[in-house]
Design a protein around this motif. Structure first.
Motif, short mmCIF file in Angstrom:
data_model
loop_
_atom_site.label_atom_id
_atom_site.label_comp_id
_atom_site.label_asym_id
_atom_site.label_seq_id
_atom_site.Cartn_x
_atom_site.Cartn_y
_atom_site.Cartn_z
N GLN A 166 62.34 30.03 -30.93
CA GLN A 166 62.49 29.33 -32.21
C GLN A 166 63.52 28.21 -32.05
N PRO A 167 63.14 26.94 -32.32
CA PRO A 167 64.10 25.85 -32.11
C PRO A 167 65.16 25.76 -33.20
N GLU A 168 66.27 25.18 -32.85
CA GLU A 168 67.36 24.89 -33.80
C GLU A 168 66.87 23.88 -34.85
N LYS A 169 66.08 22.91 -34.37
CA LYS A 169 65.62 21.82 -35.24
C LYS A 169 64.32 21.25 -34.68
N GLU A 170 63.49 20.69 -35.56
CA GLU A 170 62.25 20.05 -35.12
C GLU A 170 62.30 18.57 -35.46
N VAL A 171 61.98 17.72 -34.48
CA VAL A 171 62.14 16.27 -34.66
C VAL A 171 60.86 15.54 -34.26
N PRO A 172 60.16 14.90 -35.22
CA PRO A 172 59.02 14.06 -34.82
C PRO A 172 59.51 12.79 -34.11
N ILE A 173 58.89 12.48 -32.98
CA ILE A 173 59.18 11.22 -32.27
C ILE A 173 57.84 10.52 -32.11
N ILE A 174 57.68 9.43 -32.85
CA ILE A 174 56.37 8.77 -32.90
C ILE A 174 56.48 7.39 -32.26
N PHE A 175 55.64 7.15 -31.26
CA PHE A 175 55.67 5.88 -30.53
C PHE A 175 54.70 4.91 -31.20
N GLY A 176 55.18 3.67 -31.40
CA GLY A 176 54.34 2.65 -32.00
C GLY A 176 54.38 1.37 -31.18
N GLU A 177 53.67 0.37 -31.69
CA GLU A 177 53.60 -0.92 -31.00
C GLU A 177 53.84 -2.01 -32.04
N TRP A 178 54.62 -3.02 -31.69
CA TRP A 178 55.02 -4.03 -32.67
C TRP A 178 54.58 -5.42 -32.21
N TRP A 179 53.98 -6.17 -33.14
CA TRP A 179 53.61 -7.57 -32.89
C TRP A 179 54.42 -8.47 -33.82
N LYS A 180 54.84 -9.62 -33.30
CA LYS A 180 55.50 -10.60 -34.17
C LYS A 180 54.47 -11.29 -35.06
N VAL A 181 53.23 -11.42 -34.56
CA VAL A 181 52.19 -12.11 -35.34
C VAL A 181 51.55 -11.13 -36.31
N ASP A 182 50.75 -11.66 -37.23
CA ASP A 182 49.98 -10.85 -38.17
C ASP A 182 48.79 -10.28 -37.38
N THR A 183 48.74 -8.96 -37.21
CA THR A 183 47.71 -8.35 -36.34
C THR A 183 46.30 -8.54 -36.90
#
Length: 582
Positions: A166-183
């Motif tokens: 059983q963990p002390e704490k649960e942490v979502p780590i979500i990887f994303g991608e970022w564009w400077k332009v309007d995708t």
């Protein structure tokens, strides 16, 4: 005359209450086993966000990036009201959710629903049956999932425990991608000119690129931990076009779950995670607070011939030191330690990592691999070229496209599920998707002279409960490349993978039918193949596509139509009254 017995009002009340109790009791027993209904509201709206030294207006859920975290338990019902306040059409996909008999809530645009138009509302209503772990949600139309995504955490049923500490704490780590332009402008322009879309400018960890990027020191995800504790990190790859390596300096991670299915635990310094995959890892912190801060880093695993975003997203793992006062802690110079990640094209590491993932296959969590096969399919996946249409301005009148069995999917203008349910498939789709490549060639050797592809909206029809074996074969046309293939509506078992061309005589001997990984997304190896099995026990129309968004845009997608079974619980119910119209 004998006296008659007249019941007193108290006696009558007791009889009434007893009968009510008898009537209610079975309902209470059912309620105890039925889950809770959890309501969420998603307001799709524009939000100004500053990253990489510039501010831009992005499409968000409730103004957040990543979007809100959905938390439920196995067996719960989710009712999520999506209100579209932006100019773009919207749909939301609950990635990895089985959607048993709730295909209307699956979300891919023009497959299971028409999009939610500006000013419209749609309520996604589904039950989380037989699943627990980490999944995620994202937009499933055009490239809007660049900013519309968030975690979906399914906890075990109440009083059920994890098959690990059983963990002390649960942490979502979500990887994303970022564009400077309007995708949206970017992909629309790319599709009209037949050119490749821009590469992203940065990867992000929980929406933040980290200090390796300009103006981003403050935009850094920090995970604060205590010494001698166990943390459950829920890793999600929501990036659009890149598989990622992830590591934390000087720390070992124990993989305990993949795609919301428990796995045999194994230790690793680096995790490989493709777009669409989720991986839960246990992080055991050091017993004493070290005199250091540890960098966590994510950067691409890239195998194709094209250029890619070769930047690195970073976050910080910081230890709390209770024995040192905060003022002293601030002045203390901590050593900064970096992780060592594999080379960007380290297919050997990728293969070894993928092969380590095995189902738990315990009495409580069995691996129900179909032992017999009703239908066998062999699908080639890869790139090629197609003729440009009259409204496109392409050089040489051709553009790069992607296909399965040489069919580049053409998106219909009405949803396939509606066409199927109401028996109106004529003019929407055909049922002649090839079970094998129409032209056989050396798939991973020299490409054939003709690399033109066919186009069409074709599906495979499966009878209810058919067991399916599917071999996915990469091709070297334009260049061999790893393709993360995602199947909606089902989990599948990964029996084996290999390099070169699949050999139907020799390779089935390698199939693992005991404890294969059970997943919803798998990387087809670069210049290789993967064999999977699934049971078509979910009536509806189910999308299967490459989770690299550029390849989906180019047509690397198809759909399975699973027919109704005979029993009442084997049929797809009618659509909800608020299902959007095209």
């Amino acid at each position: 005359m004998g006296s008659r017995f007249l019941p007193s009002p108290a006696f009558l009340r007791a009889i009434f209450l007893a009968s009510i109790a008898l009537w209610i009791l079975p309902e209470l027993v059912l309620a105890k086993h039925a889950g809770t209904t959890r309501h969420y509201k998603f307001d799709i709206k524009l939000q100004n966000v500053t990253r990489l030294c510039q501010t831009k207006s992005i499409v968000t859920v409730n103004g957040q990036i990543p979007g809100p975290r959905i938390i439920a338990r196995e067996g719960d019902r989710l009712v999520i009201k999506v209100v579209n306040h932006v100019q773009h059409n919207i749909t939301i996909h609950w990635h990895g959710v089985r959607q048993l008999r709730s295909g209307w809530a699956d979300g891919p645009a023009y497959i299971t629903q028409c999009p939610i138009q500006t000013g419209q509302v749609y309520v996604y209503n589904f039950t989380l049956t037989g699943q627990r772990g980490t999944l995620f949600w994202h937009a499933h139309i055009s490239w809007l999932r660049a900013t519309l995504y968030g975690p979906l955490v399914i906890l075990p049923k109440r009083h059920a425990s994890y098959p690990f500490p059983q963990p002390e704490k649960e942490v979502p780590i979500i990887f994303g991608e970022w564009w400077k332009v309007d995708t949206e402008k970017m992909i629309n322009q790319a599709m009209s000119t037949g050119s490749a879309p821009n590469l992203s400018d940065a990867f992000t960890i929980n929406g933040l690129p980290g200090p390796l990027h300009n103006c981003s020191a403050k935009d850094t995800f920090k995970l604060k931990v205590k010494p001698g504790k166990t943390y459950l990190l829920r890793l999600i790859n929501a990036a659009l076009n890149d598989e990622l390596f992830f590591s934390i300096a000087n720390h070992t991670l124990t993989v305990v779950e993949a795609d919301a299915v428990y796995v045999k635990p194994f230790k690793t310094h680096t995790v490989l995670i493709t777009p669409g995959q989720t991986t839960n890892v246990l992080l055991r912190t050091k017993s004493k607070s070290p005199n250091a801060t540890f960098i966590m880093a994510a950067r691409p695993y890239a195998t194709g011939p094209a250029t890619f975003d070769n930047t690195t997203a970073t976050g910080l793992l910081e230890y709390e030191n209770p024995s040192v006062s905060k003022a002293k802690n601030k002045n203390k110079k901590l050593q900064l330690l970096k992780p060592v990640l594999p080379q960007f094209n380290d297919t050997s590491f990728a293969t070894k990592f993928s092969n380590k993932i095995r189902s738990l296959n315990s009495a409580k969590f069995p691996a129900k691999v179909p032992k017999t096969v009703d239908r066998r399919f062999f699908f080639t996946v890869g790139l090629g070229i197609i003729q440009c249409s009259q409204n496109q301005t392409c050089p040489n009148n051709t553009m790069v496209a992607a296909s399965i069995n040489n069919v580049s999917f053409v998106q219909p203008s009405t949803a396939l599920l509606q066409a199927h349910f109401f028996n109106k498939s004529k003019g929407v789709y055909t049922t002649d998707f090839p079970a094998n490549p129409l032209v056989k060639f050396n798939y991973t050797g020299n490409p054939p002279n003709n690399i033109m592809m066919n186009t069409g909206t074709k599906v495979v029809v499966l009878p209810f409960n058919a067991s399916v074996e599917l071999v996915l074969q990469d091709t070297s046309i334009i260049g061999a490349e790893s393709h993360p293939l995602h199947l909606h509506g089902f989990n599948f078992f990964v029996l084996a993978q290999g390099f070169g061309n699949f050999d139907p005589k020799k390779d089935p001997a390698k199939f693992n039918l005991v404890d294969p990984a059970e997943r919803n997304t798998i990387g087809v190896p670069s210049g290789g193949w993967v064999a999977i099995r699934f049971l078509a026990d979910n009536p509806g129309v189910w999308f299967m596509h490459c989770h690299l968004e550029v390849h989906t845009s180019w047509g690397l997608k198809m759909a399975w139509v699973v027919q109704d079974g005979k029993g009442p619980k084997q049929k797809l119910p009618p659509p909800p009254s608020d299902l959007p119209k095209c």
